[in-house]
Design a protein around this motif. Structure first.
Motif, PDB file in Angstrom:
ATOM      1  N   ILE A  17      27.162 -51.358 -26.336  1.00 40.63           N
ATOM      2  CA  ILE A  17      26.344 -52.766 -25.356  1.00 40.63           C
ATOM      3  C   ILE A  17      25.941 -52.387 -24.345  1.00 40.63           C
ATOM      4  O   ILE A  17      26.876 -51.941 -22.866  1.00 40.63           O
ATOM      5  CB  ILE A  17      27.178 -53.919 -25.225  1.00 40.63           C
ATOM      6  CG1 ILE A  17      26.395 -54.856 -25.465  1.00 40.63           C
ATOM      7  CG2 ILE A  17      28.588 -53.831 -24.870  1.00 40.63           C
ATOM      8  CD1 ILE A  17      27.523 -56.309 -25.819  1.00 40.63           C
ATOM      9  N   GLN A  25      21.824 -53.678 -27.580  1.00 39.29           N
ATOM     10  CA  GLN A  25      23.208 -53.092 -28.906  1.00 39.29           C
ATOM     11  C   GLN A  25      22.510 -51.881 -29.422  1.00 39.29           C
ATOM     12  O   GLN A  25      21.137 -51.637 -29.891  1.00 39.29           O
ATOM     13  CB  GLN A  25      23.711 -53.888 -29.182  1.00 39.29           C
ATOM     14  CG  GLN A  25      24.112 -55.799 -28.499  1.00 39.29           C
ATOM     15  CD  GLN A  25      24.960 -55.662 -29.123  1.00 39.29           C
ATOM     16  OE1 GLN A  25      25.311 -56.961 -30.093  1.00 39.29           O
ATOM     17  NE2 GLN A  25      25.254 -57.512 -28.602  1.00 39.29           N
ATOM     18  N   TYR A 134      30.751 -61.193 -21.472  1.00 38.46           N
ATOM     19  CA  TYR A 134      30.715 -60.124 -21.447  1.00 38.46           C
ATOM     20  C   TYR A 134      31.476 -59.430 -22.117  1.00 38.46           C
ATOM     21  O   TYR A 134      31.109 -58.433 -23.685  1.00 38.46           O
ATOM     22  CB  TYR A 134      30.463 -58.989 -20.445  1.00 38.46           C
ATOM     23  CG  TYR A 134      28.989 -58.078 -20.219  1.00 38.46           C
ATOM     24  CD1 TYR A 134      28.397 -57.260 -21.549  1.00 38.46           C
ATOM     25  CD2 TYR A 134      28.809 -57.304 -18.937  1.00 38.46           C
ATOM     26  CE1 TYR A 134      27.922 -56.383 -21.395  1.00 38.46           C
ATOM     27  CE2 TYR A 134      28.083 -56.127 -18.856  1.00 38.46           C
ATOM     28  CZ  TYR A 134      27.424 -55.726 -20.402  1.00 38.46           C
ATOM     29  OH  TYR A 134      26.680 -54.970 -20.269  1.00 38.46           O
ATOM     30  N   ALA A 138      31.490 -57.783 -26.382  1.00 39.01           N
ATOM     31  CA  ALA A 138      31.475 -56.763 -26.193  1.00 39.01           C
ATOM     32  C   ALA A 138      32.900 -56.728 -27.678  1.00 39.01           C
ATOM     33  O   ALA A 138      32.773 -55.658 -28.503  1.00 39.01           O
ATOM     34  CB  ALA A 138      32.417 -56.084 -25.012  1.00 39.01           C
ATOM     35  N   MET A 151      33.905 -47.823 -27.478  1.00 38.46           N
ATOM     36  CA  MET A 151      32.684 -49.082 -27.043  1.00 38.46           C
ATOM     37  C   MET A 151      32.826 -48.464 -25.859  1.00 38.46           C
ATOM     38  O   MET A 151      33.451 -48.091 -25.182  1.00 38.46           O
ATOM     39  CB  MET A 151      33.171 -50.732 -27.277  1.00 38.46           C
ATOM     40  CG  MET A 151      33.475 -51.051 -29.111  1.00 38.46           C
ATOM     41  SD  MET A 151      31.837 -51.819 -29.080  1.00 38.46           S
ATOM     42  CE  MET A 151      31.320 -52.551 -27.726  1.00 38.46           C
ATOM     43  N   ILE A 153      30.150 -49.366 -22.321  1.00 35.14           N
ATOM     44  CA  ILE A 153      29.403 -50.639 -22.124  1.00 35.14           C
ATOM     45  C   ILE A 153      28.440 -49.459 -20.601  1.00 35.14           C
ATOM     46  O   ILE A 153      28.930 -48.577 -20.112  1.00 35.14           O
ATOM     47  CB  ILE A 153      30.171 -50.880 -21.138  1.00 35.14           C
ATOM     48  CG1 ILE A 153      31.686 -51.432 -21.605  1.00 35.14           C
ATOM     49  CG2 ILE A 153      29.526 -52.435 -20.279  1.00 35.14           C
ATOM     50  CD1 ILE A 153      31.394 -52.049 -22.685  1.00 35.14           C
ATOM     51  N   PHE A 174      37.587 -59.402 -24.377  1.00 34.72           N
ATOM     52  CA  PHE A 174      37.990 -58.518 -24.778  1.00 34.72           C
ATOM     53  C   PHE A 174      39.215 -58.048 -26.128  1.00 34.72           C
ATOM     54  O   PHE A 174      38.390 -58.124 -27.440  1.00 34.72           O
ATOM     55  CB  PHE A 174      37.479 -57.338 -24.624  1.00 34.72           C
ATOM     56  CG  PHE A 174      37.207 -55.676 -24.989  1.00 34.72           C
ATOM     57  CD1 PHE A 174      35.876 -55.568 -25.833  1.00 34.72           C
ATOM     58  CD2 PHE A 174      38.302 -55.087 -26.300  1.00 34.72           C
ATOM     59  CE1 PHE A 174      35.247 -54.395 -26.532  1.00 34.72           C
ATOM     60  CE2 PHE A 174      38.232 -54.310 -26.938  1.00 34.72           C
ATOM     61  CZ  PHE A 174      36.679 -53.215 -27.070  1.00 34.72           C
TER      62      PHE A 174
END
Length: 212
Positions: A17, A25, A134, A138, A151, A153, A174
């Motif tokens: 993302i 994404q 954000y 995520a 994940m 960023i 998150f």
């Protein structure tokens, strides 16, 4: 930059993302010999507020846009919109000096600079609201693709505010996934700091194509 070490599952799905001019994404799946990147338009999914302040932000933006996508909040322009919302809501008085800097340059960059330096309460709060939203997005993507491989960023904003992402609102949001909080707590979370990562990706695809 590692935000959460986690425990990566070999060949597990990877989520990507990145907030910048918009909200990109994507996700990567293992096909038996390597990872294959898959695109997404998840940034255009509806913005989903998680608290009273974000619900007020949604209502504020709905007056301008009608339908509010995540990208309306999680982007450079989104940072400026959050700032305008907080100013209109009377969270703090807008400083004339900051307003002047914004008029002569990139508003998001000005807000980020003052927010990180702590020199303007409105900018500090703007970054907090942005980071929380954000982190929520995520974490949602992490759950959607079950990103056991991690994940990542990306985008132009994260490297500039990585100190803010590493502490507080981003990672709290998150991990705040109710019964599945323990699932996202195991996912490695990292910020990509390389500016030209997209060129590396394109070069890797080109190299595989030539080899094939």
């Amino acid at each position: 930059e590692v935000l959460q070490p986690g425990v990566a599952v070999p060949h597990g799905p990877i989520g990507l993302i990145g907030a910048g001019t918009g909200l990109g994404q994507g996700y990567l799946l293992w096909d038996g010999s390597g990872y294959v990147v898959h695109p997404s338009e998840g940034g255009h999914a509806d913005f989903s507020p998680i608290d009273e302040l974000q619900r007020a932000l949604l209502a504020f933006l709905a007056k301008e846009f009608g339908r509010v996508s995540s990208e309306r909040v999680l982007s450079g322009d989104g940072i400026a919109r959050i700032y305008r919302f907080l100013a209109a809501a009377g969270f703090a008085k807008e400083q004339a000096a900051v307003r002047g800097e914004m008029a002569g340059g990139d508003p998001a960059a000005v807000i980020a600079r003052h927010g990180l330096a702590g020199t303007d309460p409105l900018s500090v709060k703007t970054l907090e609201v942005f980071a929380r939203a954000y982190g929520t997005a995520a974490g949602n993507l992490g759950l959607t693709v079950l990103a056991s491989g991690g994940m990542y960023i990306a985008g132009g904003i994260a490297p500039k505010i990585v100190r803010r992402l590493a502490s507080g609102a981003f990672m709290e949001a998150f991990r705040d996934k109710g019964r599945l909080s323990s699932v996202v707590a195991r996912m490695p979370v990292r910020v990509i700091l390389t500016d030209d990562v997209a060129l590396y990706g394109a070069a890797a695809v080109a190299a595989r194509t030539l080899t094939d």
